[in-house]
Design a protein around this motif. Structure first.
Motif, PDB file in Angstrom:
ATOM      1  N   PHE A 246       0.825  -1.218   0.000  1.00 56.77           N
ATOM      2  CA  PHE A 246       0.000   0.000   0.000  1.00 56.77           C
ATOM      3  C   PHE A 246       0.865   1.277   0.000  1.00 56.77           C
ATOM      4  O   PHE A 246       0.827   2.085  -0.935  1.00 56.77           O
ATOM      5  CB  PHE A 246      -0.930  -0.062   1.225  1.00 56.77           C
ATOM      6  N   ILE A 247       1.685   1.459   1.021  1.00 56.15           N
ATOM      7  CA  ILE A 247       2.439   2.717   1.117  1.00 56.15           C
ATOM      8  C   ILE A 247       3.573   2.733   0.086  1.00 56.15           C
ATOM      9  O   ILE A 247       3.861   3.761  -0.532  1.00 56.15           O
ATOM     10  CB  ILE A 247       2.985   2.927   2.553  1.00 56.15           C
TER      11      ILE A 247
ATOM     12  N   ASP B  58       9.808  -6.515  -3.918  1.00 55.24           N
ATOM     13  CA  ASP B  58       8.691  -7.046  -3.126  1.00 55.24           C
ATOM     14  C   ASP B  58       8.612  -8.545  -3.400  1.00 55.24           C
ATOM     15  O   ASP B  58       8.895  -8.973  -4.527  1.00 55.24           O
ATOM     16  CB  ASP B  58       7.373  -6.357  -3.552  1.00 55.24           C
ATOM     17  N   ASN B  59       8.225  -9.336  -2.399  1.00 52.81           N
ATOM     18  CA  ASN B  59       8.032 -10.763  -2.682  1.00 52.81           C
ATOM     19  C   ASN B  59       6.555 -11.081  -2.970  1.00 52.81           C
ATOM     20  O   ASN B  59       6.209 -12.230  -3.214  1.00 52.81           O
ATOM     21  CB  ASN B  59       8.578 -11.642  -1.556  1.00 52.81           C
TER      22      ASN B  59
ATOM     23  N   TYR C 273      -2.329 -10.769   2.191  1.00 47.92           N
ATOM     24  CA  TYR C 273      -3.676 -10.386   1.745  1.00 47.92           C
ATOM     25  C   TYR C 273      -3.722 -10.512   0.229  1.00 47.92           C
ATOM     26  O   TYR C 273      -2.684 -10.764  -0.414  1.00 47.92           O
ATOM     27  CB  TYR C 273      -4.079  -8.980   2.242  1.00 47.92           C
TER      28      TYR C 273
ATOM     29  N   LYS D 262      -1.783  -6.503  -5.043  1.00 50.11           N
ATOM     30  CA  LYS D 262      -0.342  -6.221  -5.164  1.00 50.11           C
ATOM     31  C   LYS D 262       0.087  -6.228  -6.633  1.00 50.11           C
ATOM     32  O   LYS D 262       0.823  -5.359  -7.090  1.00 50.11           O
ATOM     33  CB  LYS D 262       0.467  -7.250  -4.362  1.00 50.11           C
TER      34      LYS D 262
ATOM     35  N   ASP E 205      12.713 -11.969  -2.013  1.00 49.24           N
ATOM     36  CA  ASP E 205      12.456 -12.006  -0.577  1.00 49.24           C
ATOM     37  C   ASP E 205      13.655 -11.385   0.142  1.00 49.24           C
ATOM     38  O   ASP E 205      14.778 -11.905   0.063  1.00 49.24           O
ATOM     39  CB  ASP E 205      12.257 -13.467  -0.140  1.00 49.24           C
ATOM     40  N   LEU E 206      13.407 -10.302   0.841  1.00 50.37           N
ATOM     41  CA  LEU E 206      14.503  -9.553   1.491  1.00 50.37           C
ATOM     42  C   LEU E 206      15.166 -10.325   2.633  1.00 50.37           C
ATOM     43  O   LEU E 206      16.261  -9.968   3.071  1.00 50.37           O
ATOM     44  CB  LEU E 206      13.967  -8.226   2.028  1.00 50.37           C
TER      45      LEU E 206
ATOM     46  N   LEU F  89      10.088  -0.144   3.035  1.00 50.14           N
ATOM     47  CA  LEU F  89       8.687  -0.186   3.468  1.00 50.14           C
ATOM     48  C   LEU F  89       8.157  -1.618   3.495  1.00 50.14           C
ATOM     49  O   LEU F  89       7.033  -1.853   3.922  1.00 50.14           O
ATOM     50  CB  LEU F  89       7.825   0.680   2.536  1.00 50.14           C
TER      51      LEU F  89
ATOM     52  N   ALA G 107       7.492  -5.141   4.906  1.00 57.45           N
ATOM     53  CA  ALA G 107       7.418  -5.683   6.268  1.00 57.45           C
ATOM     54  C   ALA G 107       6.236  -6.626   6.349  1.00 57.45           C
ATOM     55  O   ALA G 107       5.332  -6.592   5.505  1.00 57.45           O
ATOM     56  CB  ALA G 107       7.205  -4.562   7.285  1.00 57.45           C
TER      57      ALA G 107
ATOM     58  N   SER H  11      10.521 -11.170   8.055  1.00 56.90           N
ATOM     59  CA  SER H  11      10.333 -10.037   7.128  1.00 56.90           C
ATOM     60  C   SER H  11      10.758  -8.698   7.723  1.00 56.90           C
ATOM     61  O   SER H  11      11.062  -7.772   6.975  1.00 56.90           O
ATOM     62  CB  SER H  11       8.871  -9.945   6.686  1.00 56.90           C
TER      63      SER H  11
ATOM     64  N   TYR I 175       4.696  -7.386  16.860  1.00 51.83           N
ATOM     65  CA  TYR I 175       4.925  -6.517  15.684  1.00 51.83           C
ATOM     66  C   TYR I 175       5.708  -5.279  16.121  1.00 51.83           C
ATOM     67  O   TYR I 175       6.706  -4.886  15.498  1.00 51.83           O
ATOM     68  CB  TYR I 175       3.576  -6.130  15.069  1.00 51.83           C
TER      69      TYR I 175
ATOM     70  N   LYS J  79       9.568  -3.707  15.099  1.00 49.54           N
ATOM     71  CA  LYS J  79       9.773  -2.356  14.576  1.00 49.54           C
ATOM     72  C   LYS J  79      10.705  -1.569  15.490  1.00 49.54           C
ATOM     73  O   LYS J  79      11.547  -0.801  15.021  1.00 49.54           O
ATOM     74  CB  LYS J  79       8.430  -1.636  14.414  1.00 49.54           C
TER      75      LYS J  79
ATOM     76  N   VAL K  64      -2.231   4.710   8.561  1.00 54.74           N
ATOM     77  CA  VAL K  64      -2.263   5.264   7.207  1.00 54.74           C
ATOM     78  C   VAL K  64      -3.472   4.698   6.447  1.00 54.74           C
ATOM     79  O   VAL K  64      -3.757   3.509   6.537  1.00 54.74           O
ATOM     80  CB  VAL K  64      -0.958   4.899   6.457  1.00 54.74           C
TER      81      VAL K  64
ATOM     82  N   ARG L 108      -4.922  -1.214   2.540  1.00 53.98           N
ATOM     83  CA  ARG L 108      -4.772  -2.620   2.933  1.00 53.98           C
ATOM     84  C   ARG L 108      -6.101  -3.244   3.334  1.00 53.98           C
ATOM     85  O   ARG L 108      -6.818  -2.699   4.156  1.00 53.98           O
ATOM     86  CB  ARG L 108      -3.798  -2.708   4.110  1.00 53.98           C
TER      87      ARG L 108
HETATM   88  N1  LIG Z   1      -0.401   1.105   6.885  1.00 57.15           N
HETATM   89  C1  LIG Z   1      -0.219   1.574   8.113  1.00 57.15           C
HETATM   90  O1  LIG Z   1      -1.126   2.149   8.730  1.00 57.15           O
HETATM   91  C2  LIG Z   1       1.121   1.434   8.789  1.00 57.15           C
HETATM   92  C3  LIG Z   1       1.252   1.932  10.103  1.00 57.15           C
HETATM   93  C4  LIG Z   1       2.482   1.824  10.733  1.00 57.15           C
HETATM   94  C5  LIG Z   1       3.552   1.266  10.077  1.00 57.15           C
HETATM   95  N2  LIG Z   1       3.407   0.768   8.824  1.00 57.15           N
HETATM   96  C6  LIG Z   1       4.560   0.181   8.148  1.00 57.15           C
HETATM   97  O2  LIG Z   1       4.690   0.761   6.867  1.00 57.15           O
HETATM   98  C7  LIG Z   1       5.227  -0.192   5.944  1.00 57.15           C
HETATM   99  C8  LIG Z   1       4.312  -0.340   4.756  1.00 57.15           C
HETATM  100  O3  LIG Z   1       3.045  -0.812   5.215  1.00 57.15           O
HETATM  101  P1  LIG Z   1       1.840  -1.106   4.247  1.00 57.15           P
HETATM  102  O4  LIG Z   1       0.611  -0.692   4.948  1.00 57.15           O
HETATM  103  O5  LIG Z   1       2.129  -0.577   2.897  1.00 57.15           O
HETATM  104  O6  LIG Z   1       1.861  -2.699   4.226  1.00 57.15           O
HETATM  105  P2  LIG Z   1       1.702  -3.730   3.004  1.00 57.15           P
HETATM  106  O7  LIG Z   1       1.538  -5.078   3.636  1.00 57.15           O
HETATM  107  O8  LIG Z   1       0.658  -3.265   2.075  1.00 57.15           O
HETATM  108  O9  LIG Z   1       3.109  -3.644   2.273  1.00 57.15           O
HETATM  109  C9  LIG Z   1       4.240  -4.366   2.670  1.00 57.15           C
HETATM  110  C10 LIG Z   1       4.808  -5.062   1.431  1.00 57.15           C
HETATM  111  O10 LIG Z   1       6.006  -5.722   1.829  1.00 57.15           O
HETATM  112  C11 LIG Z   1       6.079  -6.963   1.138  1.00 57.15           C
HETATM  113  N3  LIG Z   1       6.929  -7.878   1.915  1.00 57.15           N
HETATM  114  C12 LIG Z   1       6.677  -8.409   3.135  1.00 57.15           C
HETATM  115  N4  LIG Z   1       7.694  -9.217   3.514  1.00 57.15           N
HETATM  116  C13 LIG Z   1       8.609  -9.183   2.523  1.00 57.15           C
HETATM  117  C14 LIG Z   1       9.884  -9.807   2.326  1.00 57.15           C
HETATM  118  N5  LIG Z   1      10.384 -10.640   3.237  1.00 57.15           N
HETATM  119  N6  LIG Z   1      10.550  -9.563   1.178  1.00 57.15           N
HETATM  120  C15 LIG Z   1      10.040  -8.719   0.226  1.00 57.15           C
HETATM  121  N7  LIG Z   1       8.838  -8.100   0.373  1.00 57.15           N
HETATM  122  C16 LIG Z   1       8.140  -8.334   1.500  1.00 57.15           C
HETATM  123  C17 LIG Z   1       4.641  -7.436   1.050  1.00 57.15           C
HETATM  124  O11 LIG Z   1       4.429  -8.346  -0.028  1.00 57.15           O
HETATM  125  C18 LIG Z   1       3.873  -6.120   0.857  1.00 57.15           C
HETATM  126  O12 LIG Z   1       3.622  -5.862  -0.510  1.00 57.15           O
HETATM  127  C19 LIG Z   1       5.422  -1.466   6.761  1.00 57.15           C
HETATM  128  O13 LIG Z   1       6.744  -1.485   7.221  1.00 57.15           O
HETATM  129  C20 LIG Z   1       4.464  -1.304   7.915  1.00 57.15           C
HETATM  130  O14 LIG Z   1       4.883  -2.057   9.027  1.00 57.15           O
HETATM  131  C21 LIG Z   1       2.210   0.842   8.158  1.00 57.15           C
END
Ligand SMILES: NC(=O)c1ccc[n+]([C@@H]2O[C@H](COP(=O)([O-])OP(=O)(O)OC[C@H]3O[C@@H](n4cnc5c(N)ncnc54)[C@H](O)[C@@H]3O)[C@@H](O)[C@H]2O)c1
Length: 335
Positions: free
Chosen positions: A11-12, A31-32, A37, A42, A61-62, A82, A84, A101, A152, A156, A182, A188
């Motif tokens: 998403f972000i 991204d993996n 979800y 994606k 995969d990171l 980003l 996670a 992750s 979680y 972080k 966010v 998401r």
């Molecule tokens: N959305 C929020 O409200 C929010 C709030 C606080 C923190 N965050 C943090 O912001 C970041 C982005 O969040 P988001 O909402 O976009 O989440 P998201 O789940 O939509 O995006 C995370 C992406 O990371 C990828 N990913 C996960 N593990 C991986 C790995 N091992 N290797 C490669 N890719 C991998 C996933 O496939 C996914 O597309 C994250 O670090 C999350 O923890 C988000």
């Protein structure tokens, strides 16, 4: 300028990649595309990014250490991490996903960063959840963060500590951004706005935790990516000579942590009312107690990041409207 954005199909990450592309950057998304979800969401985000010729994608995969070689090959000027395993509730059942992750993956990025000649700045996502059991509001970067309420948040907070040690040892410029709830288009499916919209449209009950007494510092995704962009490209960030910030205080190397929210918490009930008004349909609310690991209120003090020119501009009513318009269009629903 070349930026690696990890989690670019998320998403972000998707919105951040667009922001950097709009500003003339070459963007390499990693991204993996795991199945936490709906994978199609994606894939569709990735396809949109790939329509820009300055965007390249690596499905990797990171947490695998071959990523270090790949990053060496790319040699980016900036990394915005980003990717996670997100979500508080999932962490209660699947904690190992978070170690892999969030911790193993970040360590690989730091291991790359320590010997990189090209990297100017590593920016990574942290979360408001690190404030855990704090009740002193609004949350400030200088507040204690030694009492996480779920795993979680632990991973972080661990990222912040890992960055601290690597910044110290190898003089790597790092910025940890603590995101506050966010939301926005392409959001998401495991988060409240998406879940509520989906349930209200289907006439199903929505689960309102803490009997509706939650307050959240909901932050629109365009504002968030504005903050990510400003903090990544901030050329004045060269501690210890950087006197703009009261935080991060004692570090004598280029390390900082910044809250990134809207700075105005909203009642969950008011947020739901906005969704109802946009859908023209009332929610059937199922009131439930607080969930394990949740906090009743999140509220960001954003005075530090505002020194970089960050200014959240999107109201909740505009932001929810934008989300609902995207949702109805994406799923081809008429109301
Ligand atoms: N959305 C929020 O409200 C929010 C709030 C606080 C923190 N965050 C943090 O912001 C970041 C982005 O969040 P988001 O909402 O976009 O989440 P998201 O789940 O939509 O995006 C995370 C992406 O990371 C990828 N990913 C996960 N593990 C991986 C790995 N091992 N290797 C490669 N890719 C991998 C996933 O496939 C996914 O597309 C994250 O670090 C999350 O923890 C988000």
């Amino acid at each position: 300028m070349k930026v690696v954005i990890t989690g670019s199909s998320g998403f972000i990450g998707f919105h951040a990649a667009k922001k950097f592309l709009d500003n003339g950057f070459e963007v390499i998304g990693i991204d993996n595309e795991n199945d936490y979800y709906d994978k199609e969401l994606k894939t569709n985000r990735r396809k949109i990014l790939l329509s820009n010729e300055n965007f390249k994608f690596e499905c990797l995969d990171l947490s695998k250490d071959t990523i270090i070689e790949k990053l060496n090959e790319i040699s980016p000027d900036y990394i915005v991490n980003l990717a996670a395993q997100a979500g508080v509730r999932h962490s209660l059942k699947f904690p190992h996903d978070y170690t892999r992750s969030n911790i193993d993956s970040f360590l690989n990025i730091l291991e790359y960063a320590k010997s990189s000649d090209s990297l100017q700045h590593l920016v990574y996502a942290s979360t408001s959840s690190v404030y855990g059991a704090n009740t002193d509001l609004p949350f400030q970067e200088s507040h204690g963060v030694d009492h996480p309420l779920q795993y979680y948040a632990v991973t972080k907070r661990a990222n912040e500590l890992m960055a601290h040690s690597y910044s110290n040892l190898y003089n790597i410029r790092t910025t940890g951004l603590r995101f506050f709830t966010v939301y926005g288009p392409w959001g998401r499916p495991d988060m409240a706005l998406f879940l509520f919209t989906d349930a209200i449209l289907k006439g199903e009950p929505i689960k309102v935790f803490n009997n509706g007494n939650h307050k959240r510092d909901f932050t629109y995704v365009d504002d968030i990516v504005q903050g990510i962009f400003l903090s990544t490209t901030d050329t004045k960030f060269v501690t210890p000579d950087d006197h703009r910030f009261k935080n991060p205080s004692i570090s004598k190397f280029p390390y900082r942590i910044l809250n990134i929210g809207r700075g105005k918490p909203e009642n969950l009930e008011d947020f739901i009312t906005e969704i109802e008004e946009n859908l023209g349909k009332k929610a059937n609310k199922e009131y439930l107690p607080m969930q394990p690991g949740d906090v009743p209120t999140s509220h960001a003090d954003i005075s530090e990041i505002m020194k970089l020119g960050y200014k959240p501009e999107t109201s909740i009513s505009q932001g929810v409207k934008n989300f609902i318009e995207w949702y109805l269009d994406y799923y081809n629903i008429e109301v």
